[in-house]
Structure formats: C-alpha cells, structure tokens
Design a protein around this motif. Structure first.
Motif, PDB file in Angstrom:
ATOM      1  N   GLU A   5       8.859  -2.898   8.015  1.00 56.28           N
ATOM      2  CA  GLU A   5       8.500  -4.186   8.389  1.00 56.28           C
ATOM      3  C   GLU A   5       8.908  -4.265   9.768  1.00 56.28           C
ATOM      4  O   GLU A   5       9.981  -4.539  10.155  1.00 56.28           O
ATOM      5  CB  GLU A   5       9.274  -5.546   7.586  1.00 56.28           C
ATOM      6  N   PRO A   6       7.845  -3.901  10.706  1.00 58.71           N
ATOM      7  CA  PRO A   6       8.259  -3.875  12.283  1.00 58.71           C
ATOM      8  C   PRO A   6       8.390  -5.223  12.714  1.00 58.71           C
ATOM      9  O   PRO A   6       7.991  -6.363  12.225  1.00 58.71           O
ATOM     10  CB  PRO A   6       6.957  -3.358  12.663  1.00 58.71           C
ATOM     11  N   THR A   7       9.823  -5.307  13.571  1.00 59.94           N
ATOM     12  CA  THR A   7      10.000  -6.853  14.280  1.00 59.94           C
ATOM     13  C   THR A   7       9.820  -6.828  15.627  1.00 59.94           C
ATOM     14  O   THR A   7      10.245  -7.750  16.351  1.00 59.94           O
ATOM     15  CB  THR A   7      11.374  -6.935  13.840  1.00 59.94           C
ATOM     16  N   ASN A   8       9.293  -5.690  16.052  1.00 63.14           N
ATOM     17  CA  ASN A   8       9.288  -5.629  17.625  1.00 63.14           C
ATOM     18  C   ASN A   8       7.927  -4.751  17.784  1.00 63.14           C
ATOM     19  O   ASN A   8       7.536  -3.746  17.167  1.00 63.14           O
ATOM     20  CB  ASN A   8      10.483  -5.467  18.622  1.00 63.14           C
ATOM     21  N   GLU A   9       7.571  -4.645  19.356  1.00 67.80           N
ATOM     22  CA  GLU A   9       6.594  -3.764  19.673  1.00 67.80           C
ATOM     23  C   GLU A   9       6.734  -2.275  19.532  1.00 67.80           C
ATOM     24  O   GLU A   9       5.952  -1.363  19.097  1.00 67.80           O
ATOM     25  CB  GLU A   9       6.212  -3.992  21.292  1.00 67.80           C
ATOM     26  N   ALA A  10       8.006  -1.827  19.991  1.00 70.81           N
ATOM     27  CA  ALA A  10       8.378  -0.505  19.665  1.00 70.81           C
ATOM     28  C   ALA A  10       8.409   0.194  18.048  1.00 70.81           C
ATOM     29  O   ALA A  10       7.625   0.997  17.812  1.00 70.81           O
ATOM     30  CB  ALA A  10       9.818  -0.519  20.018  1.00 70.81           C
ATOM     31  N   GLU A  11       8.801  -0.732  17.203  1.00 68.18           N
ATOM     32  CA  GLU A  11       8.621  -0.404  15.855  1.00 68.18           C
ATOM     33  C   GLU A  11       7.091  -0.458  15.273  1.00 68.18           C
ATOM     34  O   GLU A  11       6.879   0.266  14.602  1.00 68.18           O
ATOM     35  CB  GLU A  11       9.474  -1.457  15.001  1.00 68.18           C
ATOM     36  N   TYR A  12       6.269  -1.522  15.929  1.00 72.28           N
ATOM     37  CA  TYR A  12       4.838  -1.692  15.595  1.00 72.28           C
ATOM     38  C   TYR A  12       4.194  -0.252  16.030  1.00 72.28           C
ATOM     39  O   TYR A  12       3.531   0.356  15.209  1.00 72.28           O
ATOM     40  CB  TYR A  12       4.441  -2.713  16.065  1.00 72.28           C
ATOM     41  N   ASN A  13       4.566   0.239  17.250  1.00 73.91           N
ATOM     42  CA  ASN A  13       3.846   1.467  17.730  1.00 73.91           C
ATOM     43  C   ASN A  13       4.396   2.362  17.002  1.00 73.91           C
ATOM     44  O   ASN A  13       3.638   3.517  16.857  1.00 73.91           O
ATOM     45  CB  ASN A  13       4.235   1.542  19.283  1.00 73.91           C
ATOM     46  N   SER A  14       5.528   2.683  16.300  1.00 77.97           N
ATOM     47  CA  SER A  14       6.151   3.966  15.640  1.00 77.97           C
ATOM     48  C   SER A  14       5.851   4.039  14.125  1.00 77.97           C
ATOM     49  O   SER A  14       5.508   5.060  13.631  1.00 77.97           O
ATOM     50  CB  SER A  14       7.552   4.237  16.127  1.00 77.97           C
ATOM     51  N   ASN A  15       5.721   2.655  13.658  1.00 72.40           N
ATOM     52  CA  ASN A  15       5.645   2.493  12.169  1.00 72.40           C
ATOM     53  C   ASN A  15       4.478   2.253  11.719  1.00 72.40           C
ATOM     54  O   ASN A  15       4.191   1.835  10.689  1.00 72.40           O
ATOM     55  CB  ASN A  15       6.828   1.699  11.899  1.00 72.40           C
ATOM     56  N   VAL A  16       3.486   1.799  12.514  1.00 73.70           N
ATOM     57  CA  VAL A  16       2.084   1.527  12.144  1.00 73.70           C
ATOM     58  C   VAL A  16       1.009   2.385  12.487  1.00 73.70           C
ATOM     59  O   VAL A  16       1.013   2.807  13.762  1.00 73.70           O
ATOM     60  CB  VAL A  16       1.716  -0.074  12.502  1.00 73.70           C
ATOM     61  N   ASP A  17       0.210   2.962  11.716  1.00 72.43           N
ATOM     62  CA  ASP A  17      -0.832   3.582  11.918  1.00 72.43           C
ATOM     63  C   ASP A  17      -1.921   3.167  11.515  1.00 72.43           C
ATOM     64  O   ASP A  17      -2.180   2.675  10.356  1.00 72.43           O
ATOM     65  CB  ASP A  17      -0.473   5.179  11.506  1.00 72.43           C
ATOM     66  N   TYR A  18      -3.190   3.498  12.111  1.00 75.46           N
ATOM     67  CA  TYR A  18      -4.461   3.062  11.635  1.00 75.46           C
ATOM     68  C   TYR A  18      -5.233   4.632  11.574  1.00 75.46           C
ATOM     69  O   TYR A  18      -5.157   5.491  12.239  1.00 75.46           O
ATOM     70  CB  TYR A  18      -5.183   2.331  12.872  1.00 75.46           C
ATOM     71  N   VAL A  19      -5.938   4.636  10.266  1.00 75.37           N
ATOM     72  CA  VAL A  19      -6.764   5.704   9.813  1.00 75.37           C
ATOM     73  C   VAL A  19      -8.009   5.977  10.612  1.00 75.37           C
ATOM     74  O   VAL A  19      -8.794   5.075  10.716  1.00 75.37           O
ATOM     75  CB  VAL A  19      -6.709   5.837   8.344  1.00 75.37           C
ATOM     76  N   SER A  20      -8.143   7.005  11.094  1.00 75.91           N
ATOM     77  CA  SER A  20      -9.341   7.353  11.834  1.00 75.91           C
ATOM     78  C   SER A  20     -10.162   8.519  11.306  1.00 75.91           C
ATOM     79  O   SER A  20     -11.522   8.602  11.424  1.00 75.91           O
ATOM     80  CB  SER A  20      -9.243   7.878  13.139  1.00 75.91           C
ATOM     81  N   GLY A  21      -9.603   8.848  10.066  1.00 80.21           N
ATOM     82  CA  GLY A  21     -10.454   9.930   9.124  1.00 80.21           C
ATOM     83  C   GLY A  21      -9.550  10.652   8.183  1.00 80.21           C
ATOM     84  O   GLY A  21      -8.396  10.301   8.002  1.00 80.21           O
ATOM     85  N   ALA A  22     -10.214  11.767   7.398  1.00 73.42           N
ATOM     86  CA  ALA A  22      -9.353  12.547   6.615  1.00 73.42           C
ATOM     87  C   ALA A  22      -9.216  13.939   6.972  1.00 73.42           C
ATOM     88  O   ALA A  22     -10.597  14.418   7.294  1.00 73.42           O
ATOM     89  CB  ALA A  22      -9.780  12.049   5.119  1.00 73.42           C
ATOM     90  N   ASP A  23      -8.476  14.860   6.774  1.00 65.98           N
ATOM     91  CA  ASP A  23      -8.614  16.186   6.894  1.00 65.98           C
ATOM     92  C   ASP A  23      -9.369  16.998   5.710  1.00 65.98           C
ATOM     93  O   ASP A  23      -9.738  16.338   4.772  1.00 65.98           O
ATOM     94  CB  ASP A  23      -7.162  16.900   7.241  1.00 65.98           C
ATOM     95  N   ALA A  24      -9.370  18.215   5.459  1.00 65.72           N
ATOM     96  CA  ALA A  24      -9.926  18.869   4.430  1.00 65.72           C
ATOM     97  C   ALA A  24      -9.288  18.577   3.136  1.00 65.72           C
ATOM     98  O   ALA A  24      -9.986  18.839   1.930  1.00 65.72           O
ATOM     99  CB  ALA A  24     -10.167  20.130   4.780  1.00 65.72           C
ATOM    100  N   ASN A  25      -7.966  18.157   3.149  1.00 62.89           N
ATOM    101  CA  ASN A  25      -7.255  17.906   2.048  1.00 62.89           C
ATOM    102  C   ASN A  25      -7.316  16.510   1.529  1.00 62.89           C
ATOM    103  O   ASN A  25      -6.576  16.117   0.591  1.00 62.89           O
ATOM    104  CB  ASN A  25      -5.863  18.377   2.166  1.00 62.89           C
ATOM    105  N   GLY A  26      -7.978  15.758   2.363  1.00 66.02           N
ATOM    106  CA  GLY A  26      -8.123  14.266   1.993  1.00 66.02           C
ATOM    107  C   GLY A  26      -6.877  13.311   2.577  1.00 66.02           C
ATOM    108  O   GLY A  26      -6.580  12.419   2.011  1.00 66.02           O
ATOM    109  N   THR A  27      -6.058  14.214   3.356  1.00 64.93           N
ATOM    110  CA  THR A  27      -4.986  13.383   4.050  1.00 64.93           C
ATOM    111  C   THR A  27      -5.488  12.789   5.263  1.00 64.93           C
ATOM    112  O   THR A  27      -6.320  13.336   5.927  1.00 64.93           O
ATOM    113  CB  THR A  27      -3.709  14.679   4.405  1.00 64.93           C
ATOM    114  N   ALA A  28      -4.757  11.387   5.457  1.00 67.46           N
ATOM    115  CA  ALA A  28      -5.335  10.403   6.402  1.00 67.46           C
ATOM    116  C   ALA A  28      -4.972  11.190   7.800  1.00 67.46           C
ATOM    117  O   ALA A  28      -3.944  11.702   8.033  1.00 67.46           O
ATOM    118  CB  ALA A  28      -4.318   9.506   6.195  1.00 67.46           C
ATOM    119  N   ILE A  29      -6.087  10.947   8.663  1.00 67.30           N
ATOM    120  CA  ILE A  29      -5.738  11.239  10.271  1.00 67.30           C
ATOM    121  C   ILE A  29      -5.495  10.074  10.892  1.00 67.30           C
ATOM    122  O   ILE A  29      -6.525   9.152  10.668  1.00 67.30           O
ATOM    123  CB  ILE A  29      -6.966  12.132  10.696  1.00 67.30           C
ATOM    124  N   PHE A  30      -4.723  10.042  11.831  1.00 61.27           N
ATOM    125  CA  PHE A  30      -4.220   8.774  12.275  1.00 61.27           C
ATOM    126  C   PHE A  30      -4.764   8.616  13.725  1.00 61.27           C
ATOM    127  O   PHE A  30      -4.711   9.703  14.443  1.00 61.27           O
ATOM    128  CB  PHE A  30      -3.057   8.522  12.326  1.00 61.27           C
TER     129      PHE A  30
END
Lengths: 173, 121
Positions: B26-51
């Motif tokens: 649960e991020p509580t500041n901007e630094a934690e938000y930047n390091s602990n939150v990722d947005y998915v932009s796609g998936a690799d050949a194995n179906g693993t998320a690309i951020f």
C-alpha cells in the motif's frame, strides 16, 4: 593430508542416497512467505516477487511437492471474476503448472456477491529433475477479469494482508 | 476504508480507461507509488505482463482520489449503521400487520428510532 575418494569418485559426483532411507521420508524443505498484498487488475500474468525459491534436489529418484497457500479477495462480482496461478521454472523460462485458484460468476443480482473471499492451497507434484541441479521456481498470478480488482494475499477486502506461503518439499515416495 | 488500487480503479472508471495495473503493498508516498505500482503495456510470449515505463496517473491524482473515496466512505457510515440496525424484513412485515389490525405505530416508531440513533451527517 590425503583426500579420501569414495569409490574413486569426487564427492560432488556422489548423488545416490545412502541405503536404509525409507520411503515417506522428507529429504529437504524450503519455504518463503509474504505479508504484502498484491492488487492485480491484469489479465496477463504478474510475477509475485516474494514467491521465489531456488531448489536443488539431493536425490534423482525423489518426488518434489510444490505448495502455495494464500488469501484472495475480489472487489466486485458485477462481472465474472477469478484468479489463475502459475508455477514457472524461471531457470529455463518454462511454465510448469497453471490452475484457476478462485472463480466467481456474476449472479446478476445487483452486486449481492460483492467482495467474495477465498483461501486456496495449490499443490503440484513432480519427479526430481536430477540431484544437484538447481532451479529457480517462481509463482505468477493473473486476474481473469482485468476490469475488476483481485487482491492476492488479502484476508478480506478492508482488512490486513494475509501471510502467503510457498513451500517446496523433496521426499521419497 | 479504501486503498490505492481502488483509487486507480476509480480513476479508470471516471476516465473511461481500462489501464491494467499491479499494486504491491500500500504505497503511502510518491516514491513508493513509483516503485510499487506498475501499469501493464502488454505481454511477452509466455503471457507474463510487460510493464509500461510511464504511469497514466500521477501520485497526486491517485492520492487525491483515494482521499475522495475515503471521505465518501466515511460520509456513508450512517447508511451502513442503519442497514444493520433495521429490524429484519420479516419483523417489519409483522409490525405492519399488527399496526394495521391494532391501530398502533410500532413499525414507524422502530424505523424512526434507527434513523434517530444513526443521524445523517
């Protein structure tokens, strides 16, 4: 000092278990746990960072048992919801096992099924891949309905994090 | 009570967006938000998320949305308190029957008492 060689082999190449170890005996066990909730709205698999174990069997004829236990919450079931968990051999980059660990279907009753919760345990059994050969195993999860929110390792939707565990056991069968 | 993941989901809904994301802890500041939150932009050949390298929402937007949701939740506390304090539907129907037969006001009084005990802020 003289080095004693067993059967004229180096120590590192002695991989057979000593005689007299009965079936049903546990040879080794490794585990990790996490109290961090990971909220996932992704339909593609996300690596659960803390769920990683590097494991090297001590026997070539043993069984390796993987176990993963965790809490899971879903925010809303106004559409179908679910979590799939995948066990992955991270050393060679291959999927080993995937299972739907929780599944909830929209009952069409105006959100009466909001915030369902489950605490599944997933197991997977595999023959030893060879004594002394190390592999890194990881767990990944996805949300089968990315429009909604699934919270892996959450005890209840407004409660605290759970304690997820990932255990690998080697035993003689 | 709400959290950052719910706030991001709310921003998605308000903006008509479908950004898939992952929140670790649960991020509580901007630094934690930047390091602990990722947005998915796609998936690799194995179906693993690309951020994605970028985030569609800033920490200011997400934390403000979380505060807004928390205020709404707190302001609706009286509704949740009333909902759990009202007599069951079976009991209310029984009260209404007896009120109609006996000319009493049991049902109206019971409902009014719950509203009085749990006032709207």
């Amino acid at each position: 000092m003289a080095i004693i060689r067993l059967n004229n082999q180096s120590i590192s190449s002695v991989t057979a278990l000593p005689s007299g170890i009965d079936t049903g005996k546990v040879l080794q066990m490794k585990s990790v746990n996490s109290s961090t909730t990971v909220s996932i709205s992704s339909e593609t698999y996300v690596t659960l960072d803390s769920m990683s174990i590097t494991f090297s069997p001590v026997s070539a004829s043993s069984i390796i048992l993987f176990q993963h236990s965790f809490s899971c919450n879903f925010d809303h079931v106004n559409s179908n919801q679910g979590i799939r968990v995948k066990l992955r051999d991270n050393t060679v980059g291959a999927d080993e096992f995937a299972v739907t660990a929780g599944r909830f279907v929209d009952a069409g009753n105006g959100g009466a099924d909001d915030y369902p919760y489950t605490h599944p345990t997933i197991t997977h059994r595999k023959a030893s891949w060879g004594a002394g050969t190390s592999k890194n195993w990881i767990l990944q999860a996805n949300n089968v309905s990315g429009a909604n929110l699934m919270k892996w390792n959450r005890q209840s939707v407004f409660s605290t994090s759970g304690v997820a565990t990932f255990v690998i056991t080697e035993y003689l069968e | 009570m709400t959290d950052i993941a719910t706030a991001i989901q709310s921003l998605n809904k308000k903006g008509g967006n479908s950004h898939e994301f992952v929140v670790r802890g649960e991020p509580t500041n901007e630094a934690e938000y930047n390091s602990n939150v990722d947005y998915v932009s796609g998936a690799d050949a194995n179906g693993t998320a690309i951020f994605s390298d970028t985030k569609p929402y800033t920490w200011s937007e997400v934390s403000a949305e979380k505060a807004l949701l928390q205020t709404e939740y707190d302001n609706n506390q009286y509704q949740r308190d009333r909902a759990s304090a009202y007599p069951s539907l079976q009991d209310q129907l029984d009260m209404q029957y007896h009120d109609a037969v006996d000319g009493t006001t049991t049902w109206k009084d019971a409902i009014a008492q719950v509203k009085t005990d749990n006032p709207k802020p």
